[in-house]
Design a protein around this motif. Structure first.
Motif, PDB file in Angstrom:
ATOM      1  N   ASN A  51       0.803  -1.222   0.000  1.00  0.00           N
ATOM      2  CA  ASN A  51       0.000   0.000   0.000  1.00  0.00           C
ATOM      3  C   ASN A  51       0.835   1.272   0.000  1.00  0.00           C
ATOM      4  O   ASN A  51       0.428   2.282  -0.572  1.00  0.00           O
ATOM      5  CB  ASN A  51      -0.943   0.013   1.201  1.00  0.00           C
ATOM      6  N   ALA A  52       1.982   1.234   0.655  1.00  0.00           N
ATOM      7  CA  ALA A  52       2.841   2.423   0.730  1.00  0.00           C
ATOM      8  C   ALA A  52       4.275   2.024   0.387  1.00  0.00           C
ATOM      9  O   ALA A  52       5.102   1.836   1.286  1.00  0.00           O
ATOM     10  CB  ALA A  52       2.764   3.048   2.113  1.00  0.00           C
ATOM     11  N   PRO A  53       4.593   1.866  -0.878  1.00  0.00           N
ATOM     12  CA  PRO A  53       5.943   1.471  -1.271  1.00  0.00           C
ATOM     13  C   PRO A  53       7.002   2.400  -0.667  1.00  0.00           C
ATOM     14  O   PRO A  53       6.873   3.620  -0.713  1.00  0.00           O
ATOM     15  CB  PRO A  53       5.916   1.598  -2.802  1.00  0.00           C
ATOM     16  N   GLY A  54       8.015   1.795  -0.054  1.00  0.00           N
ATOM     17  CA  GLY A  54       9.090   2.566   0.562  1.00  0.00           C
ATOM     18  C   GLY A  54       8.893   2.837   2.033  1.00  0.00           C
ATOM     19  O   GLY A  54       9.865   3.122   2.732  1.00  0.00           O
ATOM     20  N   GLN A  55       7.656   2.757   2.533  1.00  0.00           N
ATOM     21  CA  GLN A  55       7.419   2.977   3.953  1.00  0.00           C
ATOM     22  C   GLN A  55       7.627   1.664   4.705  1.00  0.00           C
ATOM     23  O   GLN A  55       7.177   0.598   4.270  1.00  0.00           O
ATOM     24  CB  GLN A  55       6.016   3.542   4.197  1.00  0.00           C
ATOM     25  N   THR A  56       8.298   1.747   5.842  1.00  0.00           N
ATOM     26  CA  THR A  56       8.786   0.546   6.528  1.00  0.00           C
ATOM     27  C   THR A  56       7.679  -0.439   6.874  1.00  0.00           C
ATOM     28  O   THR A  56       7.830  -1.643   6.671  1.00  0.00           O
ATOM     29  CB  THR A  56       9.539   0.946   7.806  1.00  0.00           C
ATOM     30  N   TRP A  57       6.562   0.047   7.430  1.00  0.00           N
ATOM     31  CA  TRP A  57       5.501  -0.853   7.866  1.00  0.00           C
ATOM     32  C   TRP A  57       4.935  -1.669   6.708  1.00  0.00           C
ATOM     33  O   TRP A  57       4.709  -2.881   6.832  1.00  0.00           O
ATOM     34  CB  TRP A  57       4.374  -0.065   8.549  1.00  0.00           C
ATOM     35  N   SER A  58       4.728  -1.021   5.573  1.00  0.00           N
ATOM     36  CA  SER A  58       4.142  -1.697   4.415  1.00  0.00           C
ATOM     37  C   SER A  58       5.138  -2.664   3.779  1.00  0.00           C
ATOM     38  O   SER A  58       4.791  -3.805   3.435  1.00  0.00           O
ATOM     39  CB  SER A  58       3.685  -0.650   3.393  1.00  0.00           C
ATOM     40  N   GLU A  59       6.373  -2.209   3.620  1.00  0.00           N
ATOM     41  CA  GLU A  59       7.397  -3.063   3.005  1.00  0.00           C
ATOM     42  C   GLU A  59       7.678  -4.301   3.864  1.00  0.00           C
ATOM     43  O   GLU A  59       7.829  -5.414   3.342  1.00  0.00           O
ATOM     44  CB  GLU A  59       8.679  -2.272   2.794  1.00  0.00           C
ATOM     45  N   GLN A  60       7.761  -4.111   5.190  1.00  0.00           N
ATOM     46  CA  GLN A  60       8.081  -5.248   6.055  1.00  0.00           C
ATOM     47  C   GLN A  60       6.932  -6.243   6.129  1.00  0.00           C
ATOM     48  O   GLN A  60       7.154  -7.456   6.145  1.00  0.00           O
ATOM     49  CB  GLN A  60       8.469  -4.751   7.440  1.00  0.00           C
ATOM     50  N   ARG A  61       5.708  -5.754   6.194  1.00  0.00           N
ATOM     51  CA  ARG A  61       4.571  -6.681   6.169  1.00  0.00           C
ATOM     52  C   ARG A  61       4.537  -7.461   4.859  1.00  0.00           C
ATOM     53  O   ARG A  61       4.335  -8.674   4.859  1.00  0.00           O
ATOM     54  CB  ARG A  61       3.255  -5.903   6.352  1.00  0.00           C
TER      55      ARG A  61
END
Length: 324
Positions: free
Chosen positions: A163-173
């Protein structure tokens, strides 16, 4: 107690928690989300409750645009200038917050990462502790739970929405989801299994449009994994098109009303709860103990609880209290 919604910085909104004591803690909580994000209502409830208990004067400062890192950083800069005792920050970018947080820590402000953290944790940022979900492990758990619903035969076409490419929460999930799916693929080498990553956005309507278009082009899609709650919009698309529940499996994160409705309708099979009330409540208590007893804040994993449609009635009762 009266809670007010007032203007924050030029780039944000401030949700005021009650100040029960003039001598209490002063805390600023910097989020990357907007007031339209229903997930943060439960965070605010926990934050308000904890601030009232310890007599703290607190602000929850939101962005005007959902997921706007530059707005959150500007709000953080303004919060540091106001010299609070503690600042809580949802660190959703590995670089954007670093210098300001170091500046705050060097000036004696307690900084805790809450809800989002640098992907390297304390090695990547000067914050003192993280209170929030272990994103990679949560993504892995989501995919593992949903795999129980995969068809037993035939090809599997699996889509991971970032949902948010580059943002840690989205990338890690997304990374956790993908890790399990790759392992599943290796264990089922006799089946055709395709794993696709897509940019799916942080907006119900936009996610619905993007994934809806993807499904038009790929009608044989087996499952869609969201890194937030925006697959609720995809569920609506499926319903509007007359596609029966379970034809395309859906799963994601957070127990917002839109998702709970779609779970009841059968379109969402698995959801992961990161317990937002805890994310608002616990850091306030840690800041209070830091100031009054000199206790060092510590990391707290707020969980990766798997929720299925059978759990929804109980959760709805808690949601009425603002706890879920």
């Amino acid at each position: 107690m009266i809670r007010k919604l007032v203007a924050g910085t030029a780039l944000g909104l401030t949700l005021m928690a009650p100040a029960a004591s003039a001598e209490g803690l002063n805390i600023a909580f910097i989020s990357h989300s907007s007031a339209s994000n229903t997930f943060w209502q439960a965070v605010k409830k926990g934050y308000d409750d904890a601030c009232e208990k310890v007599g703290a004067s607190c602000q929850l400062i939101l962005t005007q645009t959902e997921g706007a890192v530059e707005q959150a950083v500007a709000n953080l800069q303004a919060a540091i200038a106001s010299r609070p005792d503690a600042i809580f920050v949802a660190i959703v970018d590995n670089n954007a917050y670093d210098n300001l947080i170091k500046e705050a820590v060097d000036s004696g402000i307690l900084v805790l990462a809450v809800n989002g953290d640098d992907s390297e944790g304390a090695k990547g940022n000067a914050r003192k502790a993280f209170i929030g979900q272990g994103f990679s492990a949560a993504g892995y758990s989501l995919a593992k739970a949903q795999s129980e619903n995969f068809p037993k035969e035939g090809p599997l076409n699996l889509v991971v929405g970032v949902n948010a490419p580059g943002q840690t929460w989205s990338e890690q999930r997304a990374g956790g989801v993908t890790k399990f799916l790759e392992e599943y693929k290796a264990e089922h080498s006799d089946r055709e299994i395709n794993i696709t990553r897509v940019d799916s956005a942080t907006d119900l309507a936009l996610t619905a449009d993007r994934i809806g278009a993807y499904l038009n082009a790929n009608p044989d899609t087996t499952a869609y994994f969201d890194t937030g709650y925006w697959h609720a919009g995809v569920a609506k698309v499926l319903k509007d098109r007359g596609i029966e529940p379970g034809k395309v499996l859906l799963g994601g994160f957070d127990l917002v009303p839109e998702v709970l409705q779609q779970m009841q309708a059968g379109y969402v099979q698995v959801q992961v709860d990161q317990q937002p009330y805890m994310q608002g409540f616990i850091p306030v208590m840690q800041a209070y103990l830091w100031k009054t007893a000199g206790l060092t804040p510590s990391d707290v994993d707020t969980g990766q609880g798997i929720v299925t449609p059978e759990d929804v009635p109980t959760i709805l009762e808690l949601a009425k209290q603002g706890l879920r």
